[in-house]
Design a protein around this motif. Structure first.
Motif, PDB file in Angstrom:
ATOM      1  N   LEU A 183       6.402  40.668  69.350  1.00  0.00           N
ATOM      2  CA  LEU A 183       5.721  39.757  68.438  1.00  0.00           C
ATOM      3  C   LEU A 183       4.306  40.257  68.186  1.00  0.00           C
ATOM      4  CD1 LEU A 183       5.583  37.007  66.906  1.00  0.00           C
ATOM      5  CD2 LEU A 183       4.734  36.005  69.057  1.00  0.00           C
ATOM      6  N   ALA A 184       3.949  40.372  66.897  1.00  0.00           N
ATOM      7  CA  ALA A 184       2.601  40.753  66.489  1.00  0.00           C
ATOM      8  C   ALA A 184       2.036  39.635  65.626  1.00  0.00           C
ATOM      9  CB  ALA A 184       2.619  42.072  65.717  1.00  0.00           C
ATOM     10  N   VAL A 185       0.933  39.017  66.076  1.00  0.00           N
ATOM     11  CA  VAL A 185       0.348  37.863  65.399  1.00  0.00           C
ATOM     12  C   VAL A 185      -1.032  38.242  64.877  1.00  0.00           C
ATOM     13  CG1 VAL A 185      -0.316  35.434  65.616  1.00  0.00           C
ATOM     14  CG2 VAL A 185       1.580  36.338  66.987  1.00  0.00           C
ATOM     15  N   ASP A 186      -1.269  38.012  63.583  1.00  0.00           N
ATOM     16  CA  ASP A 186      -2.576  38.359  63.026  1.00  0.00           C
ATOM     17  C   ASP A 186      -3.555  37.203  63.196  1.00  0.00           C
ATOM     18  OD1 ASP A 186      -2.115  36.480  61.033  1.00  0.00           O
ATOM     19  OD2 ASP A 186      -1.748  37.953  59.449  1.00  0.00           O
ATOM     20  N   THR A 188      21.284  33.232  70.834  1.00  0.00           N
ATOM     21  CA  THR A 188      21.391  31.786  70.661  1.00  0.00           C
ATOM     22  C   THR A 188      20.756  31.046  71.819  1.00  0.00           C
ATOM     23  OG1 THR A 188      23.435  32.049  69.399  1.00  0.00           O
ATOM     24  CG2 THR A 188      23.012  29.881  70.375  1.00  0.00           C
ATOM     25  N   LEU A 189      21.026  31.480  73.028  1.00  0.00           N
ATOM     26  CA  LEU A 189      20.466  30.841  74.210  1.00  0.00           C
ATOM     27  C   LEU A 189      18.942  30.960  74.217  1.00  0.00           C
ATOM     28  CD1 LEU A 189      21.066  29.339  76.812  1.00  0.00           C
ATOM     29  CD2 LEU A 189      21.358  31.549  77.965  1.00  0.00           C
ATOM     30  N   LEU A 190      18.427  32.107  73.790  1.00  0.00           N
ATOM     31  CA  LEU A 190      16.975  32.294  73.761  1.00  0.00           C
ATOM     32  C   LEU A 190      16.323  31.313  72.783  1.00  0.00           C
ATOM     33  CD1 LEU A 190      14.570  34.017  74.755  1.00  0.00           C
ATOM     34  CD2 LEU A 190      14.952  35.493  72.768  1.00  0.00           C
ATOM     35  N   VAL A 191      16.901  31.169  71.603  1.00  0.00           N
ATOM     36  CA  VAL A 191      16.336  30.233  70.619  1.00  0.00           C
ATOM     37  C   VAL A 191      16.462  28.798  71.126  1.00  0.00           C
ATOM     38  CG1 VAL A 191      16.512  29.352  68.271  1.00  0.00           C
ATOM     39  CG2 VAL A 191      16.796  31.787  68.702  1.00  0.00           C
ATOM     40  N   GLU A 192      17.572  28.471  71.755  1.00  0.00           N
ATOM     41  CA  GLU A 192      17.732  27.114  72.290  1.00  0.00           C
ATOM     42  C   GLU A 192      16.694  26.814  73.362  1.00  0.00           C
ATOM     43  OE1 GLU A 192      22.547  26.402  71.683  1.00  0.00           O
ATOM     44  OE2 GLU A 192      21.773  27.142  73.602  1.00  0.00           O
ATOM     45  N   GLU A 193      16.375  27.786  74.197  1.00  0.00           N
ATOM     46  CA  GLU A 193      15.419  27.559  75.272  1.00  0.00           C
ATOM     47  C   GLU A 193      13.982  27.548  74.774  1.00  0.00           C
ATOM     48  OE1 GLU A 193      15.830  29.980  78.691  1.00  0.00           O
ATOM     49  OE2 GLU A 193      17.889  29.341  79.124  1.00  0.00           O
ATOM     50  N   MET A 194      13.649  28.427  73.822  1.00  0.00           N
ATOM     51  CA  MET A 194      12.268  28.545  73.366  1.00  0.00           C
ATOM     52  C   MET A 194      11.965  27.643  72.180  1.00  0.00           C
ATOM     53  SD  MET A 194      11.651  32.652  73.658  1.00  0.00           S
ATOM     54  CE  MET A 194       9.890  32.449  73.380  1.00  0.00           C
ATOM     55  N   GLY A 195      12.988  27.301  71.402  1.00  0.00           N
ATOM     56  CA  GLY A 195      12.763  26.514  70.215  1.00  0.00           C
ATOM     57  C   GLY A 195      12.097  27.328  69.117  1.00  0.00           C
ATOM     58  N   LEU A 196      11.849  26.664  67.990  1.00  0.00           N
ATOM     59  CA  LEU A 196      11.209  27.323  66.846  1.00  0.00           C
ATOM     60  C   LEU A 196      10.041  26.490  66.318  1.00  0.00           C
ATOM     61  CD1 LEU A 196      14.428  28.504  64.962  1.00  0.00           C
ATOM     62  CD2 LEU A 196      12.788  29.968  66.166  1.00  0.00           C
ATOM     63  N   ASP A 197       9.425  25.704  67.203  1.00  0.00           N
ATOM     64  CA  ASP A 197       8.319  24.842  66.796  1.00  0.00           C
ATOM     65  C   ASP A 197       7.037  25.670  66.703  1.00  0.00           C
ATOM     66  OD1 ASP A 197       6.497  22.899  66.299  1.00  0.00           O
ATOM     67  OD2 ASP A 197       6.883  21.728  68.114  1.00  0.00           O
ATOM     68  N   VAL A 198       6.584  25.910  65.469  1.00  0.00           N
ATOM     69  CA  VAL A 198       5.357  26.685  65.267  1.00  0.00           C
ATOM     70  C   VAL A 198       4.150  25.784  65.045  1.00  0.00           C
ATOM     71  CG1 VAL A 198       6.559  28.699  64.359  1.00  0.00           C
ATOM     72  CG2 VAL A 198       5.853  26.887  62.786  1.00  0.00           C
ATOM     73  N   ASP A 199       4.359  24.458  65.068  1.00  0.00           N
ATOM     74  CA  ASP A 199       3.259  23.521  64.808  1.00  0.00           C
ATOM     75  C   ASP A 199       2.659  22.930  66.074  1.00  0.00           C
ATOM     76  OD1 ASP A 199       3.501  23.765  62.006  1.00  0.00           O
ATOM     77  OD2 ASP A 199       5.190  22.358  61.999  1.00  0.00           O
ATOM     78  N   ARG A 200       3.203  23.260  67.208  1.00  0.00           N
ATOM     79  CA  ARG A 200       2.686  22.722  68.461  1.00  0.00           C
ATOM     80  C   ARG A 200       1.325  23.360  68.774  1.00  0.00           C
ATOM     81  NH1 ARG A 200       6.730  25.082  72.992  1.00  0.00           N
ATOM     82  NH2 ARG A 200       8.249  24.169  71.542  1.00  0.00           N
ATOM     83  N   PRO A 201       0.500  22.723  69.616  1.00  0.00           N
ATOM     84  CA  PRO A 201      -0.764  23.351  70.030  1.00  0.00           C
ATOM     85  C   PRO A 201      -0.506  24.717  70.673  1.00  0.00           C
ATOM     86  CG  PRO A 201      -0.714  21.035  70.660  1.00  0.00           C
ATOM     87  CD  PRO A 201       0.670  21.371  70.164  1.00  0.00           C
ATOM     88  N   GLY A 202      -1.269  25.706  70.234  1.00  0.00           N
ATOM     89  CA  GLY A 202      -1.063  27.063  70.752  1.00  0.00           C
ATOM     90  C   GLY A 202      -0.028  27.848  69.987  1.00  0.00           C
ATOM     91  N   GLY A 203       0.566  27.231  68.965  1.00  0.00           N
ATOM     92  CA  GLY A 203       1.553  27.951  68.167  1.00  0.00           C
ATOM     93  C   GLY A 203       2.890  28.085  68.865  1.00  0.00           C
ATOM     94  N   SER A 249       5.596  28.859  71.170  1.00  0.00           N
ATOM     95  CA  SER A 249       5.728  29.269  72.569  1.00  0.00           C
ATOM     96  C   SER A 249       4.398  29.726  73.171  1.00  0.00           C
ATOM     97  CB  SER A 249       6.776  30.386  72.688  1.00  0.00           C
ATOM     98  OG  SER A 249       7.133  30.625  74.019  1.00  0.00           O
ATOM     99  N   GLY A 250       3.277  29.170  72.659  1.00  0.00           N
ATOM    100  CA  GLY A 250       1.969  29.507  73.180  1.00  0.00           C
ATOM    101  C   GLY A 250       1.429  30.860  72.761  1.00  0.00           C
ATOM    102  N   THR A 251       2.051  31.486  71.766  1.00  0.00           N
ATOM    103  CA  THR A 251       1.646  32.835  71.352  1.00  0.00           C
ATOM    104  C   THR A 251       0.574  32.834  70.264  1.00  0.00           C
ATOM    105  OG1 THR A 251       3.366  32.926  69.637  1.00  0.00           O
ATOM    106  CG2 THR A 251       3.959  33.703  71.858  1.00  0.00           C
ATOM    107  N   GLY A 252       0.264  31.660  69.720  1.00  0.00           N
ATOM    108  CA  GLY A 252      -0.684  31.594  68.613  1.00  0.00           C
ATOM    109  C   GLY A 252      -0.047  31.734  67.249  1.00  0.00           C
ATOM    110  N   ALA A 253       1.258  31.978  67.197  1.00  0.00           N
ATOM    111  CA  ALA A 253       1.947  32.162  65.916  1.00  0.00           C
ATOM    112  C   ALA A 253       2.196  30.813  65.255  1.00  0.00           C
ATOM    113  CB  ALA A 253       3.268  32.891  66.122  1.00  0.00           C
ATOM    114  N   ARG A 254       1.680  30.649  64.024  1.00  0.00           N
ATOM    115  CA  ARG A 254       1.886  29.432  63.241  1.00  0.00           C
ATOM    116  C   ARG A 254       3.029  29.582  62.257  1.00  0.00           C
ATOM    117  NH1 ARG A 254      -0.669  25.612  66.150  1.00  0.00           N
ATOM    118  NH2 ARG A 254      -2.733  26.349  66.805  1.00  0.00           N
TER     119      ARG A 254
END
Length: 329
Positions: free
Chosen positions: A79-82, A104-119, A121-126
């Protein structure tokens, strides 16, 4: 079943496993033309304007349920975040662990919520984007299941250069005062200056210019530059005559064809493309390959007139808001 943790730099053991994984995947996927991750991305670190994160996804060897079976790396995500929070994703699963639900399991565990605080999975990606090259059933299933939108497409085209399906390469009349210069190396100083000049007047979007710059920095091959009667570069074609097997044929790539805006529509693009095809044919290629944007009507029309045919389609997927069209190589 799986375990993973983000890191800015892979530990030595994980790095070696991931490098072996991307090499095995690249070899396995070469003929199908699926997405590949370059070794330099596995060892990449954050730099000015880009935060790089690595995720080595591990599971018990053979997906065993026994605790005494060692963990191995079965997938890798880069992942590369600008600075604007736009995240570019690359992901690959080891060939031995495909079609077993890892992604599939990875997406289920990590989710795809980019609006949470910290982006995400906490990576800063919005927002997130990823290219899936080739008609990949797993990518289609995954994106359909999680309602991941497709935002752009590419086509891979091929053109026969020899054999019974090869149409003759007819000469193209260039615009008055325009000449095609001699073939030069991509890293030649004169080539670099000419390419920069043309790109600066091409009107290409910044994301695409960035992708081209990255490709040039790590690419190989040669360029043919077209110059006007004043000597100013008006366009170029970048080709790589390196031969590689493709459907039991010898293939070479045309990497880019770029004209300044004022030079379009007069036959210069056809002249450059025919010259590139001649070079590849003389270097031993049986077919030429190139990628184009199917929404670029001019590029599609030109390639059809020169007997290119569509071979494959590629899709860019996106999560969240990202308004600029994606770049591609």
């Amino acid at each position: 079943m799986i375990s993973c943790q983000w890191c800015e730099e892979l530990a030595d053991d994980d790095r070696d496993e991931v490098l072996a994984l991307v090499a095995a995947a690249a070899e396995y996927d070469e003929e199908a033309g699926f997405s590949r991750i370059e070794p330099r991305d596995v060892t990449a670190r954050s730099r000015k304007g880009v935060r790089v994160s690595h995720l080595a996804v591990k599971a018990r060897r053979g997906l065993s349920a026994l605790d005494d079976v060692p963990l191995v790396v079965v997938a890798y995500l880069h992942l590369a975040v600008d600075d604007d929070g736009l995240g570019t994703v690359q992901f690959v699963v080891h060939p031995d662990y495909r079609s077993r639900g890892i992604a599939t399991l990875l997406v289920e565990e990590m989710g795809l919520d980019v609006d949470r605080p910290g982006g995400w999975s906490g990576t800063g990606a919005r927002s997130l984007r990823a290219w899936a090259f080739g008609t990949h059933p797993a990518a289609e299933r995954l994106t359909r299941r999680f309602a991941i939108a497709s935002v752009s497409r590419l086509w891979t085209l091929f053109r026969s250069l020899t054999g019974p399906f090869a149409v003759p390469l007819d000469p193209v009349r260039l615009p008055d005062g325009t000449v095609l210069e001699e073939l030069r190396g991509l890293d030649d100083a004169a080539s670099e200056k000419a390419l920069d000049d043309v790109l600066g007047r091409s009107g290409i979007l910044p994301a695409q210019l960035e992708k081209l710059a990255e490709s040039r920095a790590h690419g190989t091959g040669s360029v043919v530059v077209a110059s006007g009667d004043t000597g100013r570069p008006q366009g170029f074609v970048w080709l790589d005559p390196t031969l590689h097997p493709h459907l039991d044929l010898r293939a070479s790539w045309i990497r880019a064809l770029v004209l300044e805006k004022e030079a379009r529509g007069g036959g210069l693009g056809a002249g450059l493309l025919v010259r590139a095809l001649e070079v590849l044919r003389d270097a031993g290629a049986q077919i030429a390959l190139m990628r184009i944007d199917p929404d670029d009507d001019g590029a599609v029309r030109l390639c059809r007139l020169l007997s290119f045919e569509q071979e494959d389609a590629h899709t860019c997927y996106q999560v969240g808001d990202w308004h600029e069209p994606p770049g591609y190589v």
